[in-house]
Design a protein around this motif. Structure first.
Motif, PDB file in Angstrom:
ATOM      1  N   TYR A  57       0.840  -1.191   0.000  1.00 31.88           N
ATOM      2  CA  TYR A  57       0.000   0.000   0.000  1.00 31.88           C
ATOM      3  C   TYR A  57       0.877   1.243   0.000  1.00 31.88           C
ATOM      4  CZ  TYR A  57      -3.319  -3.533   1.712  1.00 31.88           C
ATOM      5  OH  TYR A  57      -4.078  -4.675   1.883  1.00 31.88           O
ATOM      6  N   GLY A  58       0.516   2.181  -0.868  1.00 36.19           N
ATOM      7  CA  GLY A  58       1.314   3.394  -1.007  1.00 36.19           C
ATOM      8  C   GLY A  58       2.330   3.292  -2.125  1.00 36.19           C
ATOM      9  N   LYS A  59       2.600   2.056  -2.553  1.00 35.34           N
ATOM     10  CA  LYS A  59       3.560   1.835  -3.626  1.00 35.34           C
ATOM     11  C   LYS A  59       2.888   1.297  -4.892  1.00 35.34           C
ATOM     12  CE  LYS A  59       7.076   0.620  -0.200  1.00 35.34           C
ATOM     13  NZ  LYS A  59       7.937  -0.476   0.323  1.00 35.34           N
ATOM     14  N   LYS A  60       1.937   0.390  -4.677  1.00 31.47           N
ATOM     15  CA  LYS A  60       1.285  -0.253  -5.812  1.00 31.47           C
ATOM     16  C   LYS A  60      -0.213  -0.369  -5.573  1.00 31.47           C
ATOM     17  CE  LYS A  60       5.143  -3.350  -7.019  1.00 31.47           C
ATOM     18  NZ  LYS A  60       5.489  -4.746  -7.388  1.00 31.47           N
ATOM     19  N   HIS A 140     -13.819 -10.142  -6.957  1.00 36.39           N
ATOM     20  CA  HIS A 140     -12.684  -9.274  -7.267  1.00 36.39           C
ATOM     21  C   HIS A 140     -12.605  -8.144  -6.251  1.00 36.39           C
ATOM     22  CE1 HIS A 140     -12.650 -11.242 -11.224  1.00 36.39           C
ATOM     23  NE2 HIS A 140     -13.945 -11.041 -11.259  1.00 36.39           N
ATOM     24  N   VAL A 141     -11.404  -7.901  -5.751  1.00 33.57           N
ATOM     25  CA  VAL A 141     -11.166  -6.779  -4.838  1.00 33.57           C
ATOM     26  C   VAL A 141     -10.026  -5.942  -5.410  1.00 33.57           C
ATOM     27  CG1 VAL A 141     -10.523  -6.060  -2.511  1.00 33.57           C
ATOM     28  CG2 VAL A 141     -11.913  -8.129  -2.832  1.00 33.57           C
ATOM     29  N   VAL A 142     -10.292  -4.655  -5.627  1.00 35.52           N
ATOM     30  CA  VAL A 142      -9.280  -3.748  -6.169  1.00 35.52           C
ATOM     31  C   VAL A 142      -8.958  -2.689  -5.121  1.00 35.52           C
ATOM     32  CG1 VAL A 142      -8.689  -2.137  -8.015  1.00 35.52           C
ATOM     33  CG2 VAL A 142     -10.153  -4.121  -8.507  1.00 35.52           C
ATOM     34  N   ILE A 143      -7.669  -2.567  -4.813  1.00 38.02           N
ATOM     35  CA  ILE A 143      -7.194  -1.621  -3.798  1.00 38.02           C
ATOM     36  C   ILE A 143      -6.326  -0.578  -4.491  1.00 38.02           C
ATOM     37  CG2 ILE A 143      -5.873  -1.371  -1.662  1.00 38.02           C
ATOM     38  CD1 ILE A 143      -6.428  -4.420  -1.226  1.00 38.02           C
ATOM     39  N   GLY A 144      -6.636   0.702  -4.287  1.00 33.84           N
ATOM     40  CA  GLY A 144      -5.883   1.777  -4.924  1.00 33.84           C
ATOM     41  C   GLY A 144      -4.494   1.932  -4.327  1.00 33.84           C
ATOM     42  N   ARG A 145      -3.671   2.708  -4.995  1.00 30.75           N
ATOM     43  CA  ARG A 145      -2.319   2.954  -4.490  1.00 30.75           C
ATOM     44  C   ARG A 145      -2.330   3.686  -3.162  1.00 30.75           C
ATOM     45  NH1 ARG A 145       0.852   6.305  -8.341  1.00 30.75           N
ATOM     46  NH2 ARG A 145       2.520   5.907  -6.831  1.00 30.75           N
TER      47      ARG A 145
END
Length: 336
Positions: A57-60, A140-145
């Motif tokens: 998290y914070g990188k990708k 599906h789970v999508v997590i932002g940067r």
């Protein structure tokens, strides 16, 4: 010709209904997660690789797909998933999460080879499914940067693709504090379970144990689709589910114990469970574990599983075979 056309129409309608139902169930389950910090968990792949999601998290951006080897739409969507992995680049991590429910690492490795999957694969013990509100497969789970959950869905469609593109562009400048997953208690043989009630399909709230003086409670963990959906792909498991249901229903009528059927909330609803109860004339009370809390509490990852509690809530026995789990006076009862 007319019959064939009607049959094709019926099949298409069934597929469309399942897809719509899956998408709506996934979106409903994920509604409370959208915009929230994603859980900080460390996972291990079937190849022994350790992945710290919190460190990403914070990188990708992170794309998780929950799936199972017995799940037909999971396999149908795999080309899209593999393409997403191959095109991910350095700013997105793509990870497959086998849900672990009625599955095995051996089956996962076979599917990995058959489908040519290159992404990391994690075999879940139920904790990831809990953290991300698993209700259907695939999910599906999508997590932002920025470390926040951006999307939860079921279909591999334009909405998913848009979420994946948006996740890459999410600024990490104001990264959300990664949330620690809940630490829920779990119970095994010999443990004493705190008192709790079970809400049955009939609307009754029944105590999980102690309702019948001097008699144990038998919890039969089941899935209403086990006997039918996987009858072709996993015939032995389907037969085991059917045999457990038939045997339990006979024994439940002999009043040696309190019986409760606990149905998994994965790909099930109250309506589906009620239809299952009517179809098979099941006499014992049934309850839908919609959130999966009871399955997690007793670490149930396979159906059928039988948990026997004494009058004070102590876990006496656990087995995937009904007779092996029962008190001696019940296991001696024969089918008439």
């Amino acid at each position: 010709m007319r019959y064939f056309a009607l049959l094709c129409l019926l099949v298409c309608c069934m597929v469309a209904y399942a897809s719509e139902s899956g998408q709506s169930r996934a979106e409903m389950a994920g509604r409370s997660l959208i915009g929230q910090p994603a859980p900080r968990v460390v996972v291990k792949t079937i190849d022994g690789q350790t992945i710290d999601l919190g460190a990403l998290y914070g990188k990708k951006a992170v794309y998780l797909k929950f799936w199972a080897t017995w799940c037909v739409p999971c396999r149908e969507q795999m080309p899209h998933f593999e393409r997403s992995y191959e095109q991910a680049g350095p700013d997105m991590a793509v990870i497959a999460i086998d849900v672990g429910f009625d599955d095995s690492v051996e089956e996962v490795r076979k599917a990995q080879k058959q489908l040519g999957l290159g992404m990391p694969i994690v075999f879940d013990d139920g904790s990831l499914g809990e953290a991300f509100h698993l209700r259907v497969t695939p999910q599906h789970v999508v997590i932002g940067r920025d470390g926040r959950i951006l999307y939860v869905g079921h279909e591999a469609n334009d909405k998913l693709d848009a979420a994946l593109a948006q996740a890459r562009s999410r600024s990490s400048a104001q990264m959300a504090s990664a949330a620690a997953p809940k630490d829920e208690p779990h119970y095994d043989v010999g443990d004493r379970v705190p008192a709790f009630n079970v809400q049955t399909l009939s609307g009754a709230s029944l105590p999980a144990f102690g309702a019948k003086a001097g008699k144990p409670t038998v919890l039969l963990f089941l899935s209403p689709w086990c006997e039918s959906y996987i009858a072709t792909s996993r015939p032995a498991l389907a037969q085991s589910c059917r045999a457990a249901r038939e045997r339990a229903d006979v024994l439940a009528r002999d009043n040696h114990a309190q019986w409760l059927g606990i149905a998994s909330g994965l790909w099930a609803s109250r309506e589906v469970l009620a239809d299952y109860q009517r179809e098979h004339h099941i006499a014992m009370p049934l309850a839908l574990d919609d959130s999966g809390a009871l399955f997690r509490r007793f670490r149930v990852m396979h159906v059928p599983t039988v948990i026997v509690l004494d009058e004070q809530g102590k876990v006496l026995r656990r087995s995937e075979d009904v007779d092996a789990a029962l008190p001696s006076q019940q296991s001696a009862v024969t089918v008439r």
